[in-house]
Design an enzyme around this catalytic site. Structure first.
Site, PDB file in Angstrom:
ATOM      1  N   ARG A  86       0.792  -1.244   0.000  1.00  0.00           N
ATOM      2  CA  ARG A  86       0.000   0.000   0.000  1.00  0.00           C
ATOM      3  C   ARG A  86       0.818   1.285   0.000  1.00  0.00           C
ATOM      4  NH1 ARG A  86      -5.239   0.636   3.514  1.00  0.00           N
ATOM      5  NH2 ARG A  86      -3.975   0.139   5.328  1.00  0.00           N
ATOM      6  N   ASP A  87       2.150   1.206   0.049  1.00  0.00           N
ATOM      7  CA  ASP A  87       2.915   2.462   0.084  1.00  0.00           C
ATOM      8  C   ASP A  87       4.276   2.286  -0.598  1.00  0.00           C
ATOM      9  OD1 ASP A  87       3.065   5.155   0.685  1.00  0.00           O
ATOM     10  OD2 ASP A  87       3.959   4.833   2.665  1.00  0.00           O
ATOM     11  N   ILE A  88       4.248   1.796  -1.830  1.00  0.00           N
ATOM     12  CA  ILE A  88       5.493   1.657  -2.590  1.00  0.00           C
ATOM     13  C   ILE A  88       5.875   3.026  -3.147  1.00  0.00           C
ATOM     14  CG2 ILE A  88       6.543   0.647  -4.653  1.00  0.00           C
ATOM     15  CD1 ILE A  88       6.312  -1.255  -2.316  1.00  0.00           C
TER      16      ILE A  88
END
Length: 238
Positions: free
Chosen positions: A49-51
């Site tokens: 969810r936070d690349i």
């Protein structure tokens, strides 16, 4: 993020094959997370969810790791959509529209990372000082108007541009449906280009970029591409 800033500060562009190598490892890491199942605890993997560049660590020895699984979402097709989390610049449009995080939404973020490495430009840059509700509204509008722009990819191998486009398209049904598919396509690109990349070559590349004069740097270790010693290169201006 530090590697991106270093290239920007020296006004040089990331070597396309190095960018491809980095994102191929990121995609492999995502594939492992997406497919991981803990016996007796989870029947499904997790979505990062936070690349973002902040969460991809490139060590001086050339090793690459994905960090910060703090907001990772245990993927279950039957579960409800969680609260919106992550860096808005990199969140997939279907998530901003209220959809559930899926492996395909992580693929989108990886595609934006590849675009940033190849072009030196971030597709979306949020305005500072706005509250979250306003920022989300602005980002939804921005995504619809700032789509993939092939003109930014000057002197980039067309096949790599196509891979980047397929990973970061707005429509989730058109994207790579698994991170492993993205990784495999990049690996095939590198193989077809006769490119041998690994931690040793990555370490040498970082030494080259960190040197006072990257264009004059010489090393015993080379990134081999089509039989050419391409670390003896004159960096292209960003």
């Amino acid at each position: 993020r530090n590697a991106v800033r270093l290239h920007h500060r020296k006004r040089i562009r990331v070597l396309p094959q190095i960018a491809a190598y980095i994102v191929s490892l990121v995609a492999r890491g995502l594939a492992y997370a997406h497919e991981f199942k803990h016996p007796g605890i989870s029947a499904h993997g997790v979505i990062h969810r936070d690349i973002t560049p902040h969460n991809v660590l490139i060590r001086n020895d050339g090793r690459i790791k994905i960090s910060d699984f703090g907001i990772a979402y245990p993927y279950d097709p039957a579960s409800k959509s969680p609260h919106l989390c992550g860096t808005l610049d990199s969140i997939a449009p279907e998530i901003l529209a209220g959809g559930k995080p899926t492996p395909v939404s992580d693929v989108y973020s990886a595609g934006l990372l590849l675009e940033l490495l190849l072009t030196g430009k971030q597709r979306y840059a949020l305005d500072s000082g706005r509250n979250m509700t306003e920022a989300i509204r602005k980002q939804r509008t921005r995504i619809q108007h700032h789509v993939f722009n092939p003109a930014l990819f000057r002197d980039i191998p067309p096949r790599l541009v196509e891979i980047c486009k397929n990973a970061s398209t707005l429509r989730p049904d058109v994207r790579y449906q698994a991170a492993a598919d993205l990784a495999l396509d990049i690996e095939l690109f590198l193989r077809e280009a006769d490119c041998v990349a690994g931690p040793q070559q990555m370490e040498s590349y970082l030494e080259c970029v960190q040197s006072p004069l990257p264009g004059a740097y010489r090393t015993r270790e080379f990134l081999m591409i089509s039989g050419k010693e391409t670390l003896d290169f004159k960096p292209q201006l960003a």
